[in-house]
Scaffold this active site. Structure first.
Site, PDB file in Angstrom:
ATOM      1  N   VAL A  69     -18.888 -27.367 -25.432  1.00  0.00           N
ATOM      2  CA  VAL A  69     -19.799 -26.675 -26.338  1.00  0.00           C
ATOM      3  C   VAL A  69     -20.588 -25.636 -25.551  1.00  0.00           C
ATOM      4  CG1 VAL A  69     -21.770 -26.973 -27.908  1.00  0.00           C
ATOM      5  CG2 VAL A  69     -20.040 -28.772 -27.726  1.00  0.00           C
ATOM      6  N   CYS A  70     -20.711 -24.432 -26.110  1.00  0.00           N
ATOM      7  CA  CYS A  70     -21.577 -23.401 -25.529  1.00  0.00           C
ATOM      8  C   CYS A  70     -22.457 -22.855 -26.655  1.00  0.00           C
ATOM      9  CB  CYS A  70     -20.750 -22.307 -24.854  1.00  0.00           C
ATOM     10  SG  CYS A  70     -19.737 -21.335 -25.988  1.00  0.00           S
ATOM     11  N   TYR A  71     -22.951 -21.649 -26.522  1.00  0.00           N
ATOM     12  CA  TYR A  71     -23.819 -21.071 -27.547  1.00  0.00           C
ATOM     13  C   TYR A  71     -23.054 -20.708 -28.817  1.00  0.00           C
ATOM     14  CZ  TYR A  71     -27.217 -20.583 -23.786  1.00  0.00           C
ATOM     15  OH  TYR A  71     -28.074 -20.831 -22.750  1.00  0.00           O
ATOM     16  N   PHE A  89     -22.843 -24.342 -30.370  1.00  0.00           N
ATOM     17  CA  PHE A  89     -23.989 -25.108 -30.853  1.00  0.00           C
ATOM     18  C   PHE A  89     -24.718 -24.363 -31.963  1.00  0.00           C
ATOM     19  CE2 PHE A  89     -28.422 -26.460 -30.831  1.00  0.00           C
ATOM     20  CZ  PHE A  89     -28.250 -27.817 -31.079  1.00  0.00           C
TER      21      PHE A  89
END
Length: 112
Positions: A63-65, A92
């Site tokens: 998961v990243c931005y 996210f």
């Protein structure tokens, strides 16, 4: 072997089933401000411990931005021998928008 894309609805279902490792590669402050329940922060400092402790056959969701950087990290994990690696589409930001009640903070606040 390469990573696969994962949509947030599938991840939500998987959260109830368990058996998946969720790693969040955002900066530490963003992670502590809110993350997917059960996820762990992964950065250069914690990477060695993660690799030592996580079997290569265990599914891993990165998961990243916004779902862009996670693709590179997922690809790298595949190169390290992980067999089932996913990049969360939308990251996210997308998760928090669609599941505002399904995140937690390091201070214990937030819904989960």
């Amino acid at each position: 072997m390469s990573f696969k894309h994962l949509d947030h609805a599938t991840l939500e279902r998987w959260l109830g089933e368990g058996g998946v490792e969720i790693v969040d590669i955002r900066d530490p402050l963003s992670f502590s401000s809110g993350h997917i329940p059960g996820s762990r922060h992964l950065d250069n400092a914690s990477l060695g411990q993660f690799i030592d402790a996580t079997p290569s056959e265990r599914p891993v969701v990165v998961v990243c931005y916004h779902g862009h950087s996670s693709q590179q990290a997922a690809d790298w994990l595949c190169g390290q021998g992980y067999q089932e690696v996913y990049s969360l589409d939308g990251g996210f930001t997308h998760w928090q928008y669609h599941h505002p009640e399904r995140f937690e903070r390091d201070d214990g606040a937030g819904a989960s």
